[in-house]
Scaffold this active site. Structure first.
Site, short mmCIF file in Angstrom:
data_model
loop_
_atom_site.label_atom_id
_atom_site.label_comp_id
_atom_site.label_asym_id
_atom_site.label_seq_id
_atom_site.Cartn_x
_atom_site.Cartn_y
_atom_site.Cartn_z
N GLY A 1 -29.03 -136.23 62.69
CA GLY A 1 -27.85 -135.63 62.08
C GLY A 1 -27.64 -136.17 60.68
O GLY A 1 -28.27 -135.75 59.71
N GLY A 2 -26.78 -137.18 60.59
CA GLY A 2 -26.36 -137.74 59.30
C GLY A 2 -27.51 -138.04 58.34
O GLY A 2 -27.44 -137.69 57.15
N SER B 1 -27.97 -141.56 65.70
CA SER B 1 -28.09 -142.60 64.68
C SER B 1 -29.54 -143.00 64.38
O SER B 1 -29.83 -144.18 64.18
CB SER B 1 -27.25 -143.83 65.06
N GLY C 1 -23.63 -140.29 65.50
CA GLY C 1 -22.75 -140.52 64.35
C GLY C 1 -22.01 -141.85 64.40
O GLY C 1 -21.10 -142.08 63.62
N GLU D 1 -29.66 -137.02 73.62
CA GLU D 1 -28.72 -137.54 72.64
C GLU D 1 -27.54 -138.19 73.35
O GLU D 1 -26.58 -137.50 73.72
CB GLU D 1 -28.21 -136.40 71.75
N ASN E 1 -30.52 -131.81 61.87
CA ASN E 1 -29.36 -130.96 62.21
C ASN E 1 -28.30 -131.22 61.15
O ASN E 1 -27.69 -132.28 61.13
CB ASN E 1 -28.87 -131.36 63.61
N TRP E 2 -28.10 -130.25 60.28
CA TRP E 2 -27.17 -130.45 59.16
C TRP E 2 -25.72 -130.29 59.59
O TRP E 2 -24.81 -130.53 58.78
CB TRP E 2 -27.50 -129.48 58.02
N LYS E 3 -25.49 -129.84 60.80
CA LYS E 3 -24.10 -129.65 61.29
C LYS E 3 -23.30 -128.81 60.29
O LYS E 3 -23.86 -127.94 59.64
CB LYS E 3 -23.45 -131.00 61.59
N HIS F 1 -25.68 -128.74 72.08
CA HIS F 1 -25.38 -130.01 71.41
C HIS F 1 -24.05 -130.54 71.94
O HIS F 1 -23.13 -129.77 72.23
CB HIS F 1 -25.32 -129.79 69.89
N GLU G 1 -21.58 -131.78 70.57
CA GLU G 1 -20.38 -131.35 69.83
C GLU G 1 -19.96 -129.94 70.25
O GLU G 1 -18.77 -129.62 70.28
CB GLU G 1 -20.64 -131.44 68.32
P1 PGA Z 1 -26.57 -138.55 64.06
O1 PGA Z 1 -26.46 -137.17 64.88
O2 PGA Z 1 -28.03 -138.70 63.67
O3 PGA Z 1 -25.65 -138.37 62.89
O4 PGA Z 1 -26.14 -139.64 64.98
C1 PGA Z 1 -27.45 -136.79 65.78
C2 PGA Z 1 -27.13 -135.41 66.32
O5 PGA Z 1 -25.95 -135.14 66.61
O6 PGA Z 1 -28.04 -134.56 66.47
#
Ligand code: PGA
Length: 252
Positions: free
Chosen positions: A236-237, A215, A175, A169, A11-13, A97, A99
């Site tokens: 994500g990251g 993470s 993150g 998640e 997930n590149w956000k 998600h 966020e």
């Molecule tokens: P992260 O994000 O790997 O940066 O913790 C995961 C996500 O939000 O899908």
């Protein structure tokens, strides 16, 4: 029971311009050319979907979007429909998600509408659920997840849901560099699988893929993936860098 195919999703956000997305996906196609036996997805921002789609078309990588709106079309300034995602080359869409829930007002009701709209358009929804740190500390983890899954999937038949993917998640792990331990992840994944069994029967609970997110890094993916109910990762990251993401896909 057929073995569930591991699924590594990035997930590149809100990262990467179109040219950056093109560069990353070109590198990924090269790095992942030998991949077999795993499903791989990347979810760039909307603006880069179509360009990335052309690059990954012949590869093992599938395209996903990070959100959608449930209406087919209309006066909804700023929104993107399921058919638009399909026409940009998407196979998957991330829904609910944390966020989106935290900053953009997504809730169990809108998540349910989005899941329905995705399925109707032939997209595979990745339904995200997870508890906050406070909810975990107050022992509400299971009740929070129970509600998110039941409401998110309310009104669907077994047949509707045969492609769906769930991503667990925990908010406190996204993150933050704080990963759930493999035991914590397994405990929740087993809970989610049992919940699916209670609601929809053992055929779906046996086949549904439940991803862990929060993470995930090259140095913790193997132990997470070794858990019997962890079928993949939503990253994500660590999905932004092609070398790191290819290490994640090639975990063993
Ligand atoms: P992260 O994000 O790997 O940066 O913790 C995961 C996500 O939000 O899908």
């Amino acid at each position: 029971m057929e073995k569930r195919k591991p699924f590594i999703a990035g997930n590149w956000k809100m990262f990467k311009t179109i040219s950056e997305a093109i560069e990353t996906s070109e590198q990924l196609v090269k790095l992942l050319s030998g991949t077999i036996g795993k499903d791989v997805m990347i979810a760039p921002p909307f603006t880069a979907l179509y360009s990335v789609s052309g690059i990954i078309r012949e590869s093992c990588i599938s395209l996903g979007a990070q959100n959608l709106f449930w209406e087919k079309e209309g006066a909804y300034t700023g929104e993107i429909s399921p058919a638009m995602l399909g026409s940009a080359g998407c196979k998957y869409v991330i829904i609910g998600h944390s966020e989106r829930r935290q900053y953009f007002g997504d809730n169990d009701e809108t998540v349910n509408k989005k899941v329905r709209a995705a399925l109707e358009a032939g997209l595979i929804p990745i339904l995200c659920v997870g508890e906050s740190e406070k909810e975990r500390e107050s022992n509400y983890t299971f009740s929070v997840l129970d509600k998110q899954v039941k409401k998110g999937l309310e009104g669907f038949s077994l047949d509707d849901l045969k492609t769906i993917v769930i991503a667990y998640e925990p908010l406190w792990a996204i993150g933050t560099g704080k990963t759930a331990t493999k035991e914590q992840a397994q405990e929740v994944h087993l809970f989610l699988r049992s919940l699916i069994e209670k609601e929809f029967g053992d055929k779906l609970s046996g086949s549904i893929r439940i991803l862990y997110g929060g993470s995930v890094k090259p140095d913790n993916i193997s132990e997470l993936m070794a858990m019997p109910d962890v079928d993949g990762a939503l990253v994500g990251g660590a999905s932004l860098n092609p070398d790191t993401f290819s290490k994640l896909v090639n975990y063993n």
